[in-house]
Motif scaffolding. Sequence first.
Motif, PDB file in Angstrom:
ATOM      1  N   PRO A 373       0.817  -1.186  -0.022  1.00 15.92           N
ATOM      2  CA  PRO A 373      -0.039  -0.122  -0.110  1.00 15.92           C
ATOM      3  C   PRO A 373       0.812   1.329   0.148  1.00 15.92           C
ATOM      4  CG  PRO A 373      -0.702  -1.512   1.448  1.00 15.92           C
ATOM      5  CD  PRO A 373       0.520  -2.171   1.104  1.00 15.92           C
ATOM      6  N   ASP A 374       2.152   1.252   0.408  1.00 15.23           N
ATOM      7  CA  ASP A 374       3.112   2.457   0.379  1.00 15.23           C
ATOM      8  C   ASP A 374       3.147   3.089  -0.981  1.00 15.23           C
ATOM      9  OD1 ASP A 374       3.084   2.258   3.359  1.00 15.23           O
ATOM     10  OD2 ASP A 374       4.866   1.204   3.290  1.00 15.23           O
ATOM     11  N   ILE A 375       3.202   1.779  -1.826  1.00 13.19           N
ATOM     12  CA  ILE A 375       3.629   2.607  -3.141  1.00 13.19           C
ATOM     13  C   ILE A 375       2.184   2.453  -4.077  1.00 13.19           C
ATOM     14  CG2 ILE A 375       6.167   2.201  -3.294  1.00 13.19           C
ATOM     15  CD1 ILE A 375       5.439  -0.369  -4.435  1.00 13.19           C
ATOM     16  N   ASP A 376       0.951   2.504  -3.396  1.00 10.63           N
ATOM     17  CA  ASP A 376      -0.169   2.054  -3.950  1.00 10.63           C
ATOM     18  C   ASP A 376      -0.410   0.958  -4.876  1.00 10.63           C
ATOM     19  OD1 ASP A 376      -1.341   4.633  -3.158  1.00 10.63           O
ATOM     20  OD2 ASP A 376      -0.302   5.441  -4.736  1.00 10.63           O
ATOM     21  N   LEU A 377       0.495  -0.116  -4.457  1.00  8.14           N
ATOM     22  CA  LEU A 377       0.162  -1.579  -5.103  1.00  8.14           C
ATOM     23  C   LEU A 377      -0.787  -2.288  -4.214  1.00  8.14           C
ATOM     24  CD1 LEU A 377       0.944  -3.632  -7.079  1.00  8.14           C
ATOM     25  CD2 LEU A 377       2.734  -4.223  -5.733  1.00  8.14           C
ATOM     26  N   THR A 378      -2.125  -1.940  -4.400  1.00  6.34           N
ATOM     27  CA  THR A 378      -3.043  -2.455  -3.825  1.00  6.34           C
ATOM     28  C   THR A 378      -3.671  -3.745  -4.443  1.00  6.34           C
ATOM     29  OG1 THR A 378      -4.719  -1.280  -4.824  1.00  6.34           O
ATOM     30  CG2 THR A 378      -3.967  -0.323  -2.860  1.00  6.34           C
ATOM     31  N   ALA A 381      -5.218  -2.542  -7.684  1.00  4.28           N
ATOM     32  CA  ALA A 381      -4.093  -2.155  -8.753  1.00  4.28           C
ATOM     33  C   ALA A 381      -3.171  -3.476  -9.298  1.00  4.28           C
ATOM     34  CB  ALA A 381      -2.814  -1.126  -8.031  1.00  4.28           C
TER      35      ALA A 381
END
Length: 570
Positions: A373-378, A381
């Motif tokens: 989540p820190d790099i928006d890899l949810t 995504a």
Amino acid sequence: MADTSLKDRLVQMLVKSGLVTEEHLREARTIQKDDGGQLSRILIEEGFVSSDELMITLSEHLGIPPINLGKMRVPGEVAGLISKQLAMFYQVVPISKVGNTLTVAMADPLNVFALDDLRLMTGMEIQPVISNPKDVHEKLNEIYSDKHGLENILKDTAVPNVEVTKDDDEREIDVEQLLEATGDTSVIKVVNVIIVQAVEEGASDIHIEPFDKEMRVRNRIDGILYERTSPPKTMHAAIISRIKIMSKLDIAERRRPQDGRFGIRLKGRDVDFRVSVLPTAHGEKIVLRILDKSSSGRKLEELGFDDDALVKFREAICAPYGMVLVTGPTGSGKTTTLYAALKEINKPETNIVTVEDPIEYQMMGINQVQVNPDIDLTFAAGLRSILRQDPNIVLVGEIRDQETADIAIKAALTGHLVFSTLHTNNAPGAMTRLDDMGVEPFLVSSSVIMVLAQRLVRRICESCRKEIGIDAATLERCQYKPVNGEPAKFCHGTGCHRCSGSGYKGRMSIIELLKMDDDLSSLVVTRASSAEIKKLAIQHGMQTLRMNALQKAAQGLTTLEEVLRETAPD
């Protein structure tokens, strides 16, 4: 190395002074090689040198003053600076405190591991003085009321050598050997004992918890927490720091939760640990989730499926497209079931991609993506990117929100086989849960081909299994109905050494398998309740969790107590 050469010089000094002959020295070293132990203690026990002579030689060589403990009184506030467990184990007597320096009497001031650990646990500088081993032992018995202590953790515990493996970045974990060749107990060895004992017991989690005046260690075995002998509270901070170092966490941060992981090699097995640190009122609590890679290779037939359910599940996971959902609470075996399914259908001609949080087991031939989540890899995504990777089969670790659910369902409708998990109490509840997330019912009915609800119950120990009678009233309350007129064979475990007296050994799955058909799809489209879907599914042959669990209890595989603990009435 410095410590070893110092001891060698001491031995040479004993020989040079004529206190010990070369023959006696060879004999003592042979005994040490066979039985272990300290060379100085062996020399005394074999009568080759007296304890007083050894003490004087040590004092002269090291420049450390000797002390007679016989008539010395140790103040209570000084004695309390070191727990009785550590004092007894290290054979160390606290004598006095001046400023931040604690003076201790020791028979073996060369024990640098003891000095380092005492310094770490007290936060003080340690000044050793030399005393006769017999006097140290007697003074400890005088100061402390009993001899029970840290050695209980190590009693009858064989600690094999543990090799720390590399982490995900292929860098060596910078920690000392977990087992020191000297045999001295330190924080390193205590942590090692805790870890090895849990792995050998087949535990899934280790809980290390601080309280006001003590700390507690508990292992979760077959879903139940069992207390284990715990180190003294004074070791808590050092144990937490040791595990943090192994997990590459910030040892200076004590106010915020932290998560990490590390791996070890134990008796040829690779074992990973997921570490969670949580600040509490009395210090940091650590939970270690044990991920034994040897268990990731389990096959579907080893998980507790009965024959009919196994055939239906295999049909679903071999379908060309659609969605297969596994539901249940945390720790119910969902991930193990999905990994077993992936292992069965993993072939060179198939492209399998997963997005997980976290990746619990790494599987050869499968492309696994870690959520970050820190790099928006949810999940959402990651799933979008996966669908551009030409996959045949996609595993989404968990459907948590509407966006992930929508992408997963559309993937299942466009020629992909999608596996995922949901947190629902039963299989029919998955339909209404997706509806609650905002997924249109007609999309759910068109994409979902099977829902498997799962729980884990403990198996009765085969070594102490005994058949018992159950009265009719109890069976009626449990909603038990014989299947195909088969005679019931209810059993329980009487308790033995193999199951540590619990009566259980290992766990097995109980499942509720809902296979979608036209009638069920029509109900889903009309937004029928989960109760209505469940009723129709039972008419079409679905076994509920309670039914499946009772069937396994009647076969003597588990107990009625486990059935009632893990399943709700129908």
